[in-house]
Design an enzyme around this catalytic site. Structure first.
Site: not given
Ligand SMILES: NC(=O)c1ccc[n+]([C@@H]2O[C@H](COP(=O)([O-])OP(=O)(O)OC[C@H]3O[C@@H](n4cnc5c(N)ncnc54)[C@H](O)[C@@H]3O)[C@@H](O)[C@H]2O)c1
Length: 241
Positions: A149, A137
């Protein structure tokens, strides 16, 4: 012809959000994708939609990883790519975090990524090829209030470089991707004021689409990135420039 034709790719946390977009883009580029998550119903739906396979995987479970990796190797004979995407978010800072919530964030985001790499590194090293993409991130590039985080995302950035160095001579690459504000449930869970403040800090003046991150992930999984390892690719509309 797709950039991932013939490759076998595992994407964690790909039942929704960015992971689903990463799985979809990889499948569009010809990969045999294994969608994994703890949300079985949604995961099955995505897998059906993109003609992939779904497997349950809690990234915090070493046993789950063992079962997944051995079943994928048995079925497909190899693993060419893994995207350690699964993650959870907390906005808690030093004044309002608890040990339990700190540990949970580290367990899913950091330990989950470590376990994925530890399970797959021997397979890829043996094959003498493979690409690992870890989703960090912008929180892994700078200081932020959300202490657990942020710590987990800095750790992913660091572990990526460790694995990149360890596996480089085996023909295996490992890189981290650093999204900014991307339109998924994590972003939509922010309070309106925080969300508006965040978007206003993006020089492009908008949040990103999951597909815009997915295209970068696909590139790193592909042979077009053959000389890129240990790199950190920021996908944030200029936010931390
Ligand atoms: N959305 C943003 O703005 C953003 C920015 C930077 C980084 N990220 C990162 O991107 C990645 C995806 O996040 P997102 O934004 O799509 O969120 P999201 O909540 O839509 O998706 C996260 C997914 O991870 C799964 N998950 C959670 N715990 C788990 C576990 N123990 N085992 C297996 N799966 C698990 C959830 O069920 C979900 O499907 C994450 O690592 C998040 O930190 C997101």
């Amino acid at each position: 012809m797709g950039s991932l034709d013939g490759k076998v790719v595992i994407v964690t946390g790909s039942a929704k959000g960015m992971g689903a977009a990463e799985a979809r883009d990889a499948a569009n580029q010809g990969a045999q994708v294994i969608v994994t998550d703890i949300l079985d119903e949604l995961g099955e739906e995505i897998a059906t939609e993109i003609n992939a396979t779904y497997r349950t995987l809690d990234v915090t479970s070493e046993k789950n990883w063992e079962i997944l990796v051995s079943s994928v190797v048995e079925e497909y004979g190899r693993i060419d790519g893994v995207v350690n995407n699964a993650g959870i978010y907390s906005s808690q800072g030093i004044f309002n975090s608890s040990v339990e919530s700190f540990q949970r964030i580290i367990e899913v985001n950091q330990l989950g990524t470590y376990l994925g790499m530890a399970a797959i590194a021997p397979i890829m090293a043996n094959q003498k090829s493979g690409s690992i993409v870890n989703i960090s991130s912008v929180a892994g590039m700078r200081g932020q209030v959300n202490i657990a985080y942020m710590a987990s995302k800095w750790a992913i950035r660091g572990m990526t470089k460790s694995v990149a160095k360890t596996l480089a001579s085996s023909g295996v690459r490992c890189n981290s991707v650093h999204p900014g504000a991307v339109n998924t449930d994590i972003l939509f869970s922010l309070e309106e004021e925080t969300l508006n403040h965040l978007i206003s800090s993006v020089p492009m003046g908008r949040s990103g689409e999951p597909s815009e991150v997915a295209k970068v992930v696909t590139f790193l999984l592909s042979d077009a990135a053959s000389y890129i390892s240990g790199a950190e690719i920021v996908v944030d509309g200029g936010m931390i420039a």
